[in-house]
Design an enzyme around this catalytic site. Structure first.
Site, PDB file in Angstrom:
ATOM      1  CE1 TYR A  75      -3.575  -2.625   0.649  1.00 57.79           C
ATOM      2  CE2 TYR A  75      -2.485  -3.106   2.730  1.00 57.79           C
ATOM      3  CZ  TYR A  75      -3.437  -3.413   1.775  1.00 57.79           C
ATOM      4  OH  TYR A  75      -4.245  -4.500   1.957  1.00 57.79           O
ATOM      5  CG  ASP A 110     -10.819  -4.067   1.383  1.00 60.06           C
ATOM      6  OD1 ASP A 110     -11.181  -3.243   2.243  1.00 60.06           O
ATOM      7  OD2 ASP A 110      -9.778  -3.936   0.722  1.00 60.06           O
ATOM      8  CD  GLU A 148      -2.958  -5.826   5.311  1.00 64.64           C
ATOM      9  OE1 GLU A 148      -2.159  -6.603   4.726  1.00 64.64           O
ATOM     10  OE2 GLU A 148      -3.829  -5.169   4.701  1.00 64.64           O
TER      11      GLU A 148
HETATM   12  C1  GLC Z   1      -7.018  -2.799   2.945  1.00 66.35           C
HETATM   13  C2  GLC Z   1      -8.001  -2.747   4.115  1.00 66.35           C
HETATM   14  C3  GLC Z   1      -8.440  -1.307   4.333  1.00 66.35           C
HETATM   15  C4  GLC Z   1      -7.208  -0.435   4.543  1.00 66.35           C
HETATM   16  C5  GLC Z   1      -6.186  -0.607   3.421  1.00 66.35           C
HETATM   17  C6  GLC Z   1      -4.866   0.059   3.729  1.00 66.35           C
HETATM   18  O1  GLC Z   1      -7.631  -2.429   1.756  1.00 66.35           O
HETATM   19  O2  GLC Z   1      -9.088  -3.575   3.884  1.00 66.35           O
HETATM   20  O3  GLC Z   1      -9.295  -1.226   5.426  1.00 66.35           O
HETATM   21  O4  GLC Z   1      -7.591   0.884   4.646  1.00 66.35           O
HETATM   22  O5  GLC Z   1      -5.928  -1.964   3.211  1.00 66.35           O
HETATM   23  O6  GLC Z   1      -4.319  -0.423   4.921  1.00 66.35           O
END
Ligand code: GLC
Length: 419
Positions: free
Chosen positions: A28, A162, A389
């Site tokens: 991310y 999600d 996570e």
């Molecule tokens: C995933 C999670 C979401 C979060 C993102 C970044 O998509 O489901 O809740 O904001 O990761 O951590």
């Protein structure tokens, strides 16, 4: 300082990109909405000024309509899909076109209440208050067009949970035909068996392409989406944020913002009662397309306790959590449900951010023992398995991304709450 908090601070610093923090490296690489607001609560423990900046950066990318997007793509990075070219929202700094749980109002109040630098806190909160108020107004105007008191999400990603089992039925209505070919990136960073499936991804993408075809006119998405779900967790967060913002606004003499947000909170709390299931000892989602409650006992229905729900409801929720009987609290789905999956993302694993909000809500509702049990279990989990996570609630196995920002932030919060 103990080693745990040193580690947490090191992770928050490592993922800090100056004015925003990435959730984790690789998986991310941008700024996520609710991640940032919760991250600020961790940052306040070692750098209060930096904590305000985290939320200011997010709110600087608010859309003119009031929506605060779920991702801000500050810098190009091929490591994540779907990137800015898929969303094509046309914003000066690219963002996604959907939103995420509205924790900002709660985070602002907490930062303000606990700030050591009172003068700076007052200046910064004053500037942020109208922006968060505009976001709340946007929610009720566009996601509750009939004035029911609760808002719907139009994409599972908006919930922050999600691939929860909550969405399965409603998601079946979303077609997969015609989605442009794509390559996922998440499965290159994390184990595919722990991530959403290909079919789910097709549907996530179909919705994005559908909304894009409506030019991201956010007032049109609700009625145009085949997926409209009223999530008690999402609403619980929003209603708590409204109540907190109202208190802050009162304090700052912003009477209109205070009255408006108090109205949202009171009306919403009354409407939330319509989602309570006595048989299940928790709230349930409501499918706004069919008008029926969704038989799925997820963390969403426990997270509603973050808002000022009636005390007897909070007591039942505490019992429901006890009945899970997993080694670590709180599983994101009822473990005895055949659909429960201990390792797949939001279909069973433990997430520290929801633990934090559930514990906070239960403590406020007089369920101190239940709150303490969640705090203790969360810290045990981190001591055993590190800053992942999410985690398998039975074995504690760390899953998904590593050195995870919001997990580290929540550890700092939990350490300060430990009794
Ligand atoms: C995933 C999670 C979401 C979060 C993102 C970044 O998509 O489901 O809740 O904001 O990761 O951590």
């Amino acid at each position: 300082m103990n080693a745990l908090s040193d580690n947490a601070i090191e992770i928050l610093r490592e993922n800090d990109r100056g004015t925003y923090t990435v959730p984790t490296k690789g998986l991310y690489p941008f700024q996520w909405n609710w991640d940032s607001c919760l991250t600020a609560l961790g940052q306040r423990h070692f750098d209060e000024a930096r904590a305000w900046t985290e939320i200011e950066t997010l709110m600087a990318h608010q859309w003119p309509c009031g929506m605060v997007p779920h991702i801000v793509f500050h810098k190009p990075d091929d490591g994540y899909f779907p990137g800015p070219d898929v969303w094509a929202t046309g914003r000066p700094v690219p963002t996604s076109g959907i939103t995420q749980p509205a924790v900002a109002g709660f985070a602002l109040r907490r930062l303000f209440d606990l700030a050591k630098d009172r003068t700076a806190a007052e200046t910064r909160v004053r500037a942020l208050l109208p922006k968060v108020a505009a976001w709340h107004r946007w929610f009720f105007a566009t996601r509750d067009p009939a004035g029911e008191g609760l808002v719907a999400i139009v994409h599972p990603w908006e919930s922050g949970r999600d691939n929860s089992i909550d969405w399965d039925e409603a998601f079946d209505r979303v077609p997969t035909e015609g989605v442009s070919p794509y390559t996922r990136r998440d499965t290159q960073h994390a184990n595919p068996a722990h991530r959403p499936t290909k079919e789910q991804y097709d549907r996530y993408l179909w919705l994005v392409e559908h909304f894009r075809s409506l030019n991201w006119e956010t007032s049109r998405l609700h009625d145009a989406s085949p997926f409209r779900v009223v999530d008690p967790g999402f609403n619980g967060i929003l209603l708590r944020a409204c109540a907190d913002l109202a208190d802050l606004a009162d304090h700052l003499g912003e009477v209109e913002i205070a009255a408006e947000n108090r109205h949202f909170a009171d009306r919403g709390l009354a409407a939330l009662e319509g989602l309570w299931s006595d048989k299940d000892g928790q709230y349930l989602c409501k499918d706004r397309v069919t008008g029926t409650l969704v038989q799925s006992q997820s963390i969403g229905g426990l997270l509603a306790a973050f808002a000022a729900i009636p005390q007897d409801r909070a007591a039942r929720i505490a019992q429901t959590i006890d009945s899970h009987a997993t080694r670590f609290r709180v599983a994101s789905h009822l473990p005895s449900d055949p659909r429960f999956d201990a390792k797949r993302y939001w279909r069973g694993p433990v997430w520290l951010v929801v633990n934090y909000m559930v514990a906070d809500g239960l403590a406020r509702a007089g369920q101190a023992d239940a709150a303490d049990a969640i705090t203790a279990s969360s810290l045990d989990l981190i001591r055993e398995s590190g800053f992942a996570e999410y985690y398998d609630p039975n074995t504690g196995e760390p899953l998904g991304g590593g050195r995870f920002t919001w997990t580290a932030a929540m550890v700092l919060e939990f350490l300060s709450m430990e009794r």
